[in-house]
Design a protein around this motif. Structure first.
Motif, PDB file in Angstrom:
ATOM      1  N   SER A  65       0.820  -1.210   0.000  1.00  0.00           N
ATOM      2  CA  SER A  65       0.000   0.000   0.000  1.00  0.00           C
ATOM      3  C   SER A  65       0.855   1.262   0.000  1.00  0.00           C
ATOM      4  CB  SER A  65      -0.935  -0.004   1.213  1.00  0.00           C
ATOM      5  OG  SER A  65      -0.185  -0.018   2.424  1.00  0.00           O
ATOM      6  N   ASN A  66       2.078   1.127   0.487  1.00  0.00           N
ATOM      7  CA  ASN A  66       3.028   2.244   0.481  1.00  0.00           C
ATOM      8  C   ASN A  66       4.235   1.848  -0.383  1.00  0.00           C
ATOM      9  OD1 ASN A  66       4.744   4.366   0.917  1.00  0.00           O
ATOM     10  ND2 ASN A  66       4.772   4.178   3.160  1.00  0.00           N
ATOM     11  N   PRO A  67       4.297   2.319  -1.597  1.00  0.00           N
ATOM     12  CA  PRO A  67       5.380   1.893  -2.510  1.00  0.00           C
ATOM     13  C   PRO A  67       6.702   2.625  -2.304  1.00  0.00           C
ATOM     14  CG  PRO A  67       3.898   3.406  -3.646  1.00  0.00           C
ATOM     15  CD  PRO A  67       3.348   3.242  -2.251  1.00  0.00           C
ATOM     16  N   ASN A  68       6.853   3.334  -1.192  1.00  0.00           N
ATOM     17  CA  ASN A  68       8.075   4.097  -0.925  1.00  0.00           C
ATOM     18  C   ASN A  68       9.298   3.176  -0.997  1.00  0.00           C
ATOM     19  OD1 ASN A  68      10.133   5.702   0.003  1.00  0.00           O
ATOM     20  ND2 ASN A  68       9.024   6.414   1.813  1.00  0.00           N
ATOM     21  N   PRO A  69      10.258   3.464  -1.877  1.00  0.00           N
ATOM     22  CA  PRO A  69      11.438   2.586  -2.013  1.00  0.00           C
ATOM     23  C   PRO A  69      12.351   2.602  -0.792  1.00  0.00           C
ATOM     24  CG  PRO A  69      11.692   4.582  -3.333  1.00  0.00           C
ATOM     25  CD  PRO A  69      10.285   4.606  -2.819  1.00  0.00           C
ATOM     26  N   ASP A  70      12.162   3.569   0.126  1.00  0.00           N
ATOM     27  CA  ASP A  70      13.010   3.649   1.312  1.00  0.00           C
ATOM     28  C   ASP A  70      12.496   2.797   2.473  1.00  0.00           C
ATOM     29  OD1 ASP A  70      14.690   5.444   0.022  1.00  0.00           O
ATOM     30  OD2 ASP A  70      13.467   7.172   0.637  1.00  0.00           O
ATOM     31  N   LEU A  71      11.414   2.091   2.281  1.00  0.00           N
ATOM     32  CA  LEU A  71      10.883   1.224   3.337  1.00  0.00           C
ATOM     33  C   LEU A  71      11.898   0.141   3.702  1.00  0.00           C
ATOM     34  CD1 LEU A  71       7.177   0.611   2.194  1.00  0.00           C
ATOM     35  CD2 LEU A  71       7.938   1.970   4.144  1.00  0.00           C
ATOM     36  N   ASP A  72      11.951  -0.186   4.984  1.00  0.00           N
ATOM     37  CA  ASP A  72      12.831  -1.266   5.439  1.00  0.00           C
ATOM     38  C   ASP A  72      12.137  -2.606   5.156  1.00  0.00           C
ATOM     39  OD1 ASP A  72      14.607  -2.954   6.587  1.00  0.00           O
ATOM     40  OD2 ASP A  72      14.419  -2.164   8.618  1.00  0.00           O
ATOM     41  N   ARG A  73      12.401  -3.146   3.985  1.00  0.00           N
ATOM     42  CA  ARG A  73      11.689  -4.350   3.561  1.00  0.00           C
ATOM     43  C   ARG A  73      12.190  -5.618   4.267  1.00  0.00           C
ATOM     44  NH1 ARG A  73       8.869  -3.384  -1.528  1.00  0.00           N
ATOM     45  NH2 ARG A  73       9.075  -1.156  -1.980  1.00  0.00           N
ATOM     46  N   SER A  74      13.226  -5.493   5.056  1.00  0.00           N
ATOM     47  CA  SER A  74      13.658  -6.655   5.849  1.00  0.00           C
ATOM     48  C   SER A  74      12.654  -6.992   6.948  1.00  0.00           C
ATOM     49  CB  SER A  74      15.025  -6.387   6.474  1.00  0.00           C
ATOM     50  OG  SER A  74      14.952  -5.309   7.407  1.00  0.00           O
ATOM     51  N   LYS A  75      11.715  -6.075   7.188  1.00  0.00           N
ATOM     52  CA  LYS A  75      10.668  -6.309   8.178  1.00  0.00           C
ATOM     53  C   LYS A  75       9.406  -6.882   7.546  1.00  0.00           C
ATOM     54  CE  LYS A  75      12.267  -2.825  11.454  1.00  0.00           C
ATOM     55  NZ  LYS A  75      11.916  -1.623  12.260  1.00  0.00           N
ATOM     56  N   LEU A  76       9.519  -7.318   6.321  1.00  0.00           N
ATOM     57  CA  LEU A  76       8.443  -8.019   5.623  1.00  0.00           C
ATOM     58  C   LEU A  76       9.004  -9.344   5.135  1.00  0.00           C
ATOM     59  CD1 LEU A  76       7.093  -5.126   3.365  1.00  0.00           C
ATOM     60  CD2 LEU A  76       5.825  -6.165   5.241  1.00  0.00           C
ATOM     61  N   GLY A  77       8.369 -10.454   5.529  1.00  0.00           N
ATOM     62  CA  GLY A  77       8.897 -11.721   5.035  1.00  0.00           C
ATOM     63  C   GLY A  77       8.246 -12.935   5.654  1.00  0.00           C
ATOM     64  N   PHE A  78       8.661 -14.086   5.135  1.00  0.00           N
ATOM     65  CA  PHE A  78       8.140 -15.380   5.573  1.00  0.00           C
ATOM     66  C   PHE A  78       9.164 -16.091   6.441  1.00  0.00           C
ATOM     67  CE2 PHE A  78       5.802 -14.405   1.738  1.00  0.00           C
ATOM     68  CZ  PHE A  78       4.520 -14.906   1.968  1.00  0.00           C
ATOM     69  N   PHE A  79       8.658 -16.867   7.406  1.00  0.00           N
ATOM     70  CA  PHE A  79       9.553 -17.680   8.223  1.00  0.00           C
ATOM     71  C   PHE A  79       8.805 -18.914   8.723  1.00  0.00           C
ATOM     72  CE2 PHE A  79       7.527 -14.744  11.192  1.00  0.00           C
ATOM     73  CZ  PHE A  79       7.177 -15.549  12.264  1.00  0.00           C
ATOM     74  N   LEU A  80       9.576 -19.905   9.163  1.00  0.00           N
ATOM     75  CA  LEU A  80       9.040 -21.115   9.787  1.00  0.00           C
ATOM     76  C   LEU A  80       9.293 -21.043  11.280  1.00  0.00           C
ATOM     77  CD1 LEU A  80      10.282 -23.854   7.285  1.00  0.00           C
ATOM     78  CD2 LEU A  80       7.907 -23.139   7.627  1.00  0.00           C
ATOM     79  N   CYS A  81       8.320 -21.532  12.054  1.00  0.00           N
ATOM     80  CA  CYS A  81       8.454 -21.442  13.509  1.00  0.00           C
ATOM     81  C   CYS A  81       7.678 -22.576  14.169  1.00  0.00           C
ATOM     82  CB  CYS A  81       7.937 -20.090  13.996  1.00  0.00           C
ATOM     83  SG  CYS A  81       8.278 -19.739  15.731  1.00  0.00           S
ATOM     84  N   THR A  82       8.263 -23.175  15.198  1.00  0.00           N
ATOM     85  CA  THR A  82       7.548 -24.178  15.981  1.00  0.00           C
ATOM     86  C   THR A  82       6.684 -23.483  17.024  1.00  0.00           C
ATOM     87  OG1 THR A  82       9.300 -24.377  17.630  1.00  0.00           O
ATOM     88  CG2 THR A  82       9.460 -25.787  15.677  1.00  0.00           C
TER      89      THR A  82
END
Length: 442
Positions: A65-82
């Motif tokens: 929704s916010n296409p700002n290229p300066d966004l910290d995209r490391s805070k968006l992602g997939f992971f596996l967790c028990t």
């Protein structure tokens, strides 16, 4: 304070944790569509990996929704967790050791959006080899403030067998196709035995006995379709249409089983040829509720915990199921009270005492069946290791089988011997016993 931590202070976030902690999905190949979703945590499927586990993740049509290229995209992602690890992640967030779940060393990252080749890249693919055997949940984390995500997610989790074939059923559930198939054979055998009994005692067969046969056949067909459904999922990751047949027979089986319990509880057909108004009202309540319960079950199975309404449907299903289980008990209680009153007025204390004992036993068995299949089985799912989750399925099915056998045996067609006479001593003893007994109430 980061949005992720603020979310944890809200009750709604705790509700989001429930699917993550308690989902028991079979995790076949799933295609999920996320549209303008700003949730901090989106749980997908849960899967029990062996030492040869694989996760294939394909994500396309990514839009923020916010296409700002300066966004910290490391805070968006997939992971596996028990499950256990996730509880410690929550503790880390509460104690401010980390500000985002993706920063925890207790999770297994799959892909973060900062690894996209460019901010405008709309898709990516990732393959994870899972060698640590355990039960994991695939999770998407969004730790950015006021950023909604849209994307199409195709996930495939499986274990490799010794011959190199893929097994798309979670470890601990991989033997379920054989279990369901064997149980279907048992029910088909019971149906054959019941047909033989009805033929031998056809002069004393009531309509309720034919209805019992229909219930057993529907249960057998339901198990057969479920065996084929799980077998195709195990081999290919897709049910190939068997899930539709499974839902149809599950729907018919659920309605007929609850209807049968109500009809037996009223004594319809073998004690009286009609239903009273209050007994008809119970059926009018139970049947529509079963329709709603089956619709909720289909939505729960097909959408998965990623859906925003998934938890609401789960609560609807549990509520409706509890109401149905309580409703079917009332006709049995009414029959017990009617038999007690009849025993005091018609002078047939011994006969009524036998009927009264039968209905009391049935009342207790129905309560035990409901309690075991709704409470004990759920407890087994919760406390059992992911490797042995099939045991809770077997326990529930064996309890159901025992309930079917008890019902058929106790309410089987019986020929009444006109030469059998109850002597005065037996009648007096029965009358005295009825006087001494307390009222049988809910």
């Amino acid at each position: 304070m980061p949005r992720f931590l603020r979310s944890m202070a809200r009750p709604s976030f705790l509700l989001l944790l429930l699917p993550l902690l308690f989902t028991l999905s079979l995790a076949e190949i799933r295609s999920n569509e996320i549209r303008s979703d700003s949730r901090a945590i989106i749980p997908f499927d849960e899967f029990g990996f062996t030492h040869t586990g694989r996760l294939e993740l394909n994500v396309s049509n990514i839009r923020l929704s916010n296409p700002n290229p300066d966004l910290d995209r490391s805070k968006l992602g997939f992971f596996l967790c028990t499950r256990d690890a996730w509880l410690h992640v929550i503790q880390q967030l509460e104690e401010a050791e980390i500000t985002c779940a993706l920063q925890s060393d207790l999770i297994k990252p799959v892909f973060t959006f900062n690894n996209l080749k460019s901010p405008d890249q709309p898709s990516f693919s990732a393959v994870t080899h899972e060698t640590d055997a355990d039960q994991y949940t695939l999770v998407f984390a969004n730790c950015l403030t006021d950023v909604a995500v849209s994307m199409d997610v195709l996930s495939s989790m499986y274990n490799l067998e010794r011959n190199g074939n893929r097994d798309y059923l979670s470890a601990g559930r991989t033997i379920l196709p054989r279990v369901y198939f064997l149980l279907s054979l048992v029910y088909f055998s019971l149906a054959g035995i019941w047909i033989h009994v009805l033929y031998r005692k056809r002069l004393t067969v009531y309509r309720i006995h034919v209805f019992m046969l229909a219930v057993v056949l529907l249960k057998a067909l339901n198990l057969l379709c479920e065996a084929e459904d799980k077998s195709y999922i195990k081999k290919t990751g897709s049910a190939h249409g068997w899930d539709v047949l499974f839902y149809i027979f599950s729907f018919l089986k659920g309605i007929t089983l609850f209807t049968l319990i109500v009809l037996i509880g009223t004594g319809w057909s073998f004690l009286k040829p009609y239903l009273q108004d209050k007994e008809k009202k119970v059926l009018i309540i139970v049947i529509p509720l079963q329709v709603i319960a089956n619709i909720a079950q289909v939505v729960i199975d097909e959408t998965g915990p990623y859906g925003q309404d998934w938890l609401a449907w789960k609560q609807v299903f549990l509520l409706v199921d509890v109401v149905c289980c309580c409703a079917v008990l009332f006709p049995i209680v009414w029959s017990i009270k009617n038999l007690r009153e009849a025993a005091r007025t018609d002078g047939k204390a011994a006969v009524n005492l036998m009927k009264l004992t039968l209905f009391r036993q049935y009342y207790i068995v129905v309560i035990c069946y409901i309690y075991f299949t709704r409470v004990v089985v759920y407890a087994l799912e919760t406390i059992t290791s992911y490797k042995y989750l099939w045991t809770s399925v077997v326990a529930g099915e064996l309890a159901t089988l025992a309930f079917y056998v008890f019902t058929g045996y106790r309410f089987r067609p019986e020929a009444h011997n006109p030469y059998f006479v109850i002597d005065d001593e037996e009648e007096e003893a029965a009358a005295e016993q009825l006087k001494l007994e307390d009222e049988f109430e809910l």
